[in-house]
Design an enzyme around this catalytic site. Sequence first.
Site, short mmCIF file in Angstrom:
data_model
loop_
_atom_site.label_atom_id
_atom_site.label_comp_id
_atom_site.label_asym_id
_atom_site.label_seq_id
_atom_site.Cartn_x
_atom_site.Cartn_y
_atom_site.Cartn_z
N CYS A 59 0.85 -1.19 0.00
CA CYS A 59 0.00 0.00 0.00
C CYS A 59 0.88 1.23 0.00
O CYS A 59 1.72 1.41 0.88
CB CYS A 59 -0.88 -0.03 1.25
SG CYS A 59 -1.81 1.49 1.52
N CYS A 61 -3.82 7.14 -1.37
CA CYS A 61 -5.12 7.13 -2.03
C CYS A 61 -6.25 7.64 -1.13
O CYS A 61 -7.24 8.18 -1.62
CB CYS A 61 -5.47 5.72 -2.51
SG CYS A 61 -4.20 5.04 -3.59
N THR A 120 -4.06 4.94 7.62
CA THR A 120 -3.06 4.53 6.63
C THR A 120 -2.10 5.67 6.33
O THR A 120 -2.54 6.78 5.99
CB THR A 120 -3.78 4.10 5.35
OG1 THR A 120 -4.60 2.98 5.68
CG2 THR A 120 -2.79 3.71 4.28
N GLU A 139 -0.10 1.73 9.42
CA GLU A 139 -1.32 2.29 9.99
C GLU A 139 -1.04 2.78 11.41
O GLU A 139 -0.21 2.21 12.11
CB GLU A 139 -2.46 1.26 10.03
CG GLU A 139 -3.37 1.33 8.82
CD GLU A 139 -2.93 0.36 7.73
OE1 GLU A 139 -2.20 -0.60 8.06
OE2 GLU A 139 -3.29 0.56 6.55
N HIS A 148 -12.92 4.85 -2.88
CA HIS A 148 -11.87 4.04 -2.27
C HIS A 148 -12.06 2.56 -2.60
O HIS A 148 -11.09 1.80 -2.67
CB HIS A 148 -11.84 4.28 -0.76
CG HIS A 148 -10.48 4.04 -0.18
ND1 HIS A 148 -9.32 4.51 -0.76
CD2 HIS A 148 -10.07 3.35 0.92
CE1 HIS A 148 -8.27 4.13 -0.04
NE2 HIS A 148 -8.70 3.41 0.98
N TYR A 184 -9.16 -0.15 -4.82
CA TYR A 184 -8.67 -1.51 -4.60
C TYR A 184 -8.64 -2.34 -5.89
O TYR A 184 -7.94 -3.34 -5.96
CB TYR A 184 -9.54 -2.22 -3.55
CG TYR A 184 -9.16 -1.81 -2.15
CD1 TYR A 184 -9.59 -0.61 -1.62
CD2 TYR A 184 -8.33 -2.60 -1.38
CE1 TYR A 184 -9.23 -0.22 -0.34
CE2 TYR A 184 -7.96 -2.22 -0.10
CZ TYR A 184 -8.41 -1.03 0.42
OH TYR A 184 -8.04 -0.64 1.67
N CYS A 202 -4.77 -0.91 -7.03
CA CYS A 202 -3.55 -1.15 -6.26
C CYS A 202 -3.35 -2.63 -5.98
O CYS A 202 -2.25 -3.16 -6.18
CB CYS A 202 -3.58 -0.36 -4.96
SG CYS A 202 -4.90 -0.78 -3.82
N GLU A 220 -5.92 -5.85 5.06
CA GLU A 220 -6.42 -4.56 4.53
C GLU A 220 -7.39 -4.79 3.38
O GLU A 220 -8.32 -4.00 3.19
CB GLU A 220 -5.23 -3.72 4.06
CG GLU A 220 -5.61 -2.28 3.73
CD GLU A 220 -4.60 -1.65 2.78
OE1 GLU A 220 -3.40 -1.70 3.06
OE2 GLU A 220 -5.05 -1.14 1.73
#
Lengths: 482, 482, 482, 482
Positions: free
Chosen positions: D100, D104, D191, D256, D291, D295, D298, D446
């Site tokens: 990650c 984003c 994050t 995180e 969001h 996914y 990424c 995640e």
Amino acid sequence: MNINDPESYLESLRTLERNVYVLGERCTNTVDNPLVRPSANAVAETYEVGAEPEAASLLFTTSHLSGREISRFTHIHQSTDDLVDKVLMQRLLGRRTATCFQRCVGMDGFNALYSVTHECDEAHGTPYHARFKDYLEWVQDSNVVVEGAMTDVKGDRSLRPGEQPDPDMFLHLVDRTPEGIVVRGAKAHQTGALNSHEILVMPTTAMREGEEEFAVSFAVPADTKGITFVLGRQPSDTRKMEGSPLDLGNRYGSQEALVIFDDVFVPSERVFMCGETDQSGKVVERFASFHRQSYGGCKVGVGDVLIGAAQLAADYQGSSKASHVRDKITEMVHLNETLFCCGIACSAQGRATEAGNYEVEPLLANICKLNVTRFPFEIARLLQDIAGGLIVTMPSEKDFDNPETAAYLEKYLKGVDSVPTLDRIKVLKFIENMTVGCGAAAYLTESIHGAGSPQAQRIMISRLANLKEKVELAKRISHIED
Amino acid sequence: MNINDPESYLESLRTLERNVYVLGERCTNTVDNPLVRPSANAVAETYEVGAEPEAASLLFTTSHLSGREISRFTHIHQSTDDLVDKVLMQRLLGRRTATCFQRCVGMDGFNALYSVTHECDEAHGTPYHARFKDYLEWVQDSNVVVEGAMTDVKGDRSLRPGEQPDPDMFLHLVDRTPEGIVVRGAKAHQTGALNSHEILVMPTTAMREGEEEFAVSFAVPADTKGITFVLGRQPSDTRKMEGSPLDLGNRYGSQEALVIFDDVFVPSERVFMCGETDQSGKVVERFASFHRQSYGGCKVGVGDVLIGAAQLAADYQGSSKASHVRDKITEMVHLNETLFCCGIACSAQGRATEAGNYEVEPLLANICKLNVTRFPFEIARLLQDIAGGLIVTMPSEKDFDNPETAAYLEKYLKGVDSVPTLDRIKVLKFIENMTVGCGAAAYLTESIHGAGSPQAQRIMISRLANLKEKVELAKRISHIED
Amino acid sequence: MNINDPESYLESLRTLERNVYVLGERCTNTVDNPLVRPSANAVAETYEVGAEPEAASLLFTTSHLSGREISRFTHIHQSTDDLVDKVLMQRLLGRRTATCFQRCVGMDGFNALYSVTHECDEAHGTPYHARFKDYLEWVQDSNVVVEGAMTDVKGDRSLRPGEQPDPDMFLHLVDRTPEGIVVRGAKAHQTGALNSHEILVMPTTAMREGEEEFAVSFAVPADTKGITFVLGRQPSDTRKMEGSPLDLGNRYGSQEALVIFDDVFVPSERVFMCGETDQSGKVVERFASFHRQSYGGCKVGVGDVLIGAAQLAADYQGSSKASHVRDKITEMVHLNETLFCCGIACSAQGRATEAGNYEVEPLLANICKLNVTRFPFEIARLLQDIAGGLIVTMPSEKDFDNPETAAYLEKYLKGVDSVPTLDRIKVLKFIENMTVGCGAAAYLTESIHGAGSPQAQRIMISRLANLKEKVELAKRISHIED
Amino acid sequence: MNINDPESYLESLRTLERNVYVLGERCTNTVDNPLVRPSANAVAETYEVGAEPEAASLLFTTSHLSGREISRFTHIHQSTDDLVDKVLMQRLLGRRTATCFQRCVGMDGFNALYSVTHECDEAHGTPYHARFKDYLEWVQDSNVVVEGAMTDVKGDRSLRPGEQPDPDMFLHLVDRTPEGIVVRGAKAHQTGALNSHEILVMPTTAMREGEEEFAVSFAVPADTKGITFVLGRQPSDTRKMEGSPLDLGNRYGSQEALVIFDDVFVPSERVFMCGETDQSGKVVERFASFHRQSYGGCKVGVGDVLIGAAQLAADYQGSSKASHVRDKITEMVHLNETLFCCGIACSAQGRATEAGNYEVEPLLANICKLNVTRFPFEIARLLQDIAGGLIVTMPSEKDFDNPETAAYLEKYLKGVDSVPTLDRIKVLKFIENMTVGCGAAAYLTESIHGAGSPQAQRIMISRLANLKEKVELAKRISHIED
């Protein structure tokens, strides 16, 4: 011939003088044969503007050849928007018919041959592209249904075309005259064959050197001398002949036939490939990509109706508020929309060919179809779960008509009080049709094998995955130097 | 009556004077009705010693009541070995018939009522256990088929029995006389109803205080006054009437009917529960456990045949050496044997009841059935994948008979050279039957809903999982002290 | 040496003089090394009678050799009940430790060699069976931990043992003297290697003619000259050295090591196979079957704790009444108990070998393990779903100790009001350990590869499935005659 | 501040004066802390043009506010092409970092607030939209990293914000002055928190009347007084401090933290919502849609690297030609590209908001993320299957450095002869990191919980599915009239 509505379409079929067999008997008028009619009704919807606000712009568009308005089923895609609109049209017609409307194979064949004839001419100096455009413009104007014929019967799957004991297991050239060619063989699983005016033949696999006789593509009218059609059976097919619309479940249907070419003559102006083995694989792959995209539209439309049927059956039985029912319906939606995502993605990521038309992103089109070989079975299982066992234990329409049993059935098969028993039965009969009846042929079995069986998609995915590039990514991040 | 072979069984059915409706018509002789006969043939196999070396000891055993040899279908399990043998018998008959042989519901009902009548008598001083044993001994000696009748039609699923607008949606007591009781209602999805001599009624759910009228259990002859049977439709059912054995695919079949009780009188000596609401839930749960175990036998036997059919179809098409085909067959075996493991495990972990008979481990029996609601769909999908699309596009038997098409079909539907075309077609027609035809009703839909729908199993699993104990394990290992 | 409780077990390990490397350093006392200790603690539980009422009869039994009470881990199964009890013991210890307790490989090796040495002697006149029984009786009486060592490092997977560029990639005979043999090679992934007193070596695959040097089996003490151990790393392994029990999550652990045999001498009385290639495959298959059965016990026990942890985490967060949470927990139970069914079924269907001991039903044992390669991943996914993302975003124990942050964490990481924040954190740290931490090595990765990788099970399933018999079933029911 | 390359980004972090805790200690320079650095390295890649030909046009674009070139991470999407490019950028960065890259959440927050502030101003006459644009233009020009902060700690999940025993479980307004507002609470799972210059706070759920104090949105610098950061632990996190790059597996990482707001003052010009409860749900839904789309980019990029690693590990072990290995890699590709299809589809089907910016199709974005909660686990399982058990049994880098063990390891851990042992170990250590190590936090956990847990997606799917319309389709086709 200039077909512009369902009625003229059906009428046009009546005039075809074909050699057709249905359940062991010669059938001279397929459209009025009750066994065949539901499938003609499904094709007829492609001629119907319909009530949906978006339908007109999806079903009809402008020819890049003539500038005239044409059916999108005869269109050559000019942009990624066209590719997306194709999927939206298919979803719309799936929602109307809950079955296969049979006209996509021809459309996908047109779009594959359009670019391959162009490239073939570049490579070999052949005259196919212009010929093909002439043919296509006639198709667009006449608005006939053209069946795309690709799958040979194939005999022993472990042998190549030339190696079969019987050379006719793959359709092939048997003679060549100044005016045209003569071919022999048979195409299996021909969708909509009895509802088509024309047949567009393509090779079934990538041919190699020495297999020139099998690398043939052409178009012929369905009533050409030497062609015989034998309709395939489907589950519960004869219910269409019972005169029991309730038990039928869905008044639309699909259709496949075996089409035999017994030394059929094809005039030169309708020949689009003849011996160019290096082009044959491209036809197969491009057609397959387009057709694998198609499933991300049509089956999603069918899925929409099935999700609605699940909700309706639950409403009628008083179970729609149970959390497990809501959860299953959500899962059905999830699976169905995942298929749609695949259909949209391979369209939106499409690209121009050398001939200028647009083709889908082939890796994603194969991903699309591979998911289609799986999810409809789970959707059907969830639907049956929600609907209940009654779908395979319901009495017949005749029992509802018989006064000795009608009152019993009316009383005991009632769900929630406010809904007439027969409404509940109607939706359950529809679910029966779609999951274990006639409709299952199109929604389940065809989802596995249409546009190529799962292994065909897996081979393409493996080939298109660019593993070498991915290996480089892994090496870089693992600090591995060659 | 002392039925001891298939012939005497079929003959005995002919003598029953029942009120039966089949496709809208009164049917006085079900066994010679071609639509019903395949299902009678399946039941008849339970009377057939057969060629398998282990069959005799599985199909027949010794009564703990009389010491005489009896059909295991009428036996009260005396040990975990008996429970295992029951599963093995079911797998064997599934392998013979590839369908539901319809006699397990009665068997599972006997075994549930055996212990519950005992406990009921202990709790309430009722005379049911002795009555039930008398009845059972008669069943064992006469060797009749007894249909177990549990599932009520249920109307609005969001309402309890007493709350339905129509009180008859759950079968209930309407009168009581010195000689017996009078009941009204209907039982749905009654497996093998038209092939049974007797009906053994049980309550459909755990009744609560105030629902005494619904807590009834009893046995009556199938030709008792006031009982009406309406046969349910199945996919492709009328193929049985076509006289086309090839298209039929499987000459065995299953059967479900709606059974209506219109003020039926039951003599006291056949009443096994009448108002003891606290016992009703136990009947349901024990019956369900036994019946959920059953699916770990019968469907596994069907699965064996389907796996064989997959291999055979692949052999006939020349594809059986492809690694993906072998892999799919391995997966089919894996799924099928996982179901078998569940059937065996709940049997081997069985335990004695207070009445002395053995019941299965209920958590594992529910696990068994929940897997059965899933895996057959995946097995069927893999089977269709291997078989190819031809299963829904094959011409009819009549086309093979018609000289105008026969030679074409013989030629073009051939697979490997050494196998007659019709042999290939035979196995594909069988696969059609089992996955989208008549057999799919038993192999797929019934696998979801028979012995209770998936949610019924999930509720039981949740209840039997002993989460409290598991929470203690987690607390201990996480060093959490209360 | 006569180890009879956890303390004497741990003490006995301290006396071993082995050549061990841990994180790059020589380690002379593994048991007091904090990195290793949690795994010794797990083994120690096999010596602990414990609080569970059934534990004593599961953990201990009577030797058929000596009649003395022994650990079941050293027992030769004498019946299907013994096979079932083995699984129940494993589930119990999985519930205690939530990890691999490392003593099953030896147990499964004993039971495989017991029958194969017998058959080898019959076939070849060798003296192995008596030797092996002598050894085993000593093991039973001394109650040592014996590591079963099968998996060779294998080098290039596409080459056979004799074909490798380096002949040592498979452990092999390098010399033979009157007193014994000398061997070289390495065994990988050796479970519990540092917690074992003895090593029992077996061949890694079925050897063929010409591969005699690789067909060797023997036992040696762990501190034999020439043996080197290198401990493998696990995720989050060094948390064991931090002195932060909270962050550790589980105070039990598992362990694997690479064990190198650099010209190790084995006296003849400990050699159980030496060159009998025809026997090597049987050792592998029987060991594998026993060990694939094992996973139907131990991982189910771990699953029990994980299900409890899911429920506990949900309780502590106030989400345990949400229907989707209850549904996920039910699914976890369903998957876990399906694995248990497989463990029980292959045991209950076990059978006697020629040597008189009992082996599991091998097809079902392979089914068991193949499910274990799948379901724990889904259980772990569901557990993480219920637990929430906090499992990978929680502060460290040291942050809870630091007064500058402690109050913030106490306040903001609280779930339901009645539960101390640290109790919630404890169960989440345990879940972290089991799904993405140290415990995931045993629960996830080992579930794939322990007792053979999935493909090994698939090959066995394919081989044991009796497809020929199934084809006959399909032919019979399809009326196909040869 | 005008950050334009990785170096200036890292330097800019060093100047922040924040209150940060890492493993129980105050940390004043996070960027040079070895535990944190890998995650900063991942963010730094967003500032790196890189070698990929398409990177520049994906990573950078033109501001619609200023017309200047900006990072796409600060861009407001102006078209569906922008939405697609966002996904392509994310896939590219996932391929570079296999983790990650943390930037984003801020980007998705900008795009959600852009339209909601506009609509809020329309509805309430508030001044938020202009304020927000001012802020955004500054962000675009300074090119800072802005952390999007949505998820509150939430306490007891069964209680609403206002009902919690401790009102601070949801971040809320505690005071209002002429110059601004004061807030208290904590945001969990933040994050990239330690790698960000700014924090953009949004409400965590749709607030209702009476919950005005919780409907707040604003931006503050990360080093604002009253803000405390506590870094979360990840599996194997301390390997980053060992100085063993081999054992680390991936030099990029994610991060995180828990972010605590202890009466933090926010000046009015940075307040974008304050009490408008009717707008809060829209922020949550739009942010979530963006969001959930993310996914589909990424994680697909990460999947590409994992597929490459699978192929590489198989190549290095000599197993890459085995059909089961090829088949598993094909399945990994299939699952990964299905996620990509979802990411592309929700983008291509995006639409303009009233404010003129483009948002994704929300149903398909939720479909995307729900698949992401499932497929990475299967991809990871297949990867572990191919890689082999060695990923959790490999010795440490220090063992490879120790001369007493190095030669043994070099010899015995070799795969195919042509590949250095350490290259094989490198890719296996990477696979360890990604499936059971530090990387699993980002790739697996995640994937479940980021952008909302699976149930959040299911609720949205159920809400957006338009079941009413689907019911009408089912009624029409079933001939049911109301």
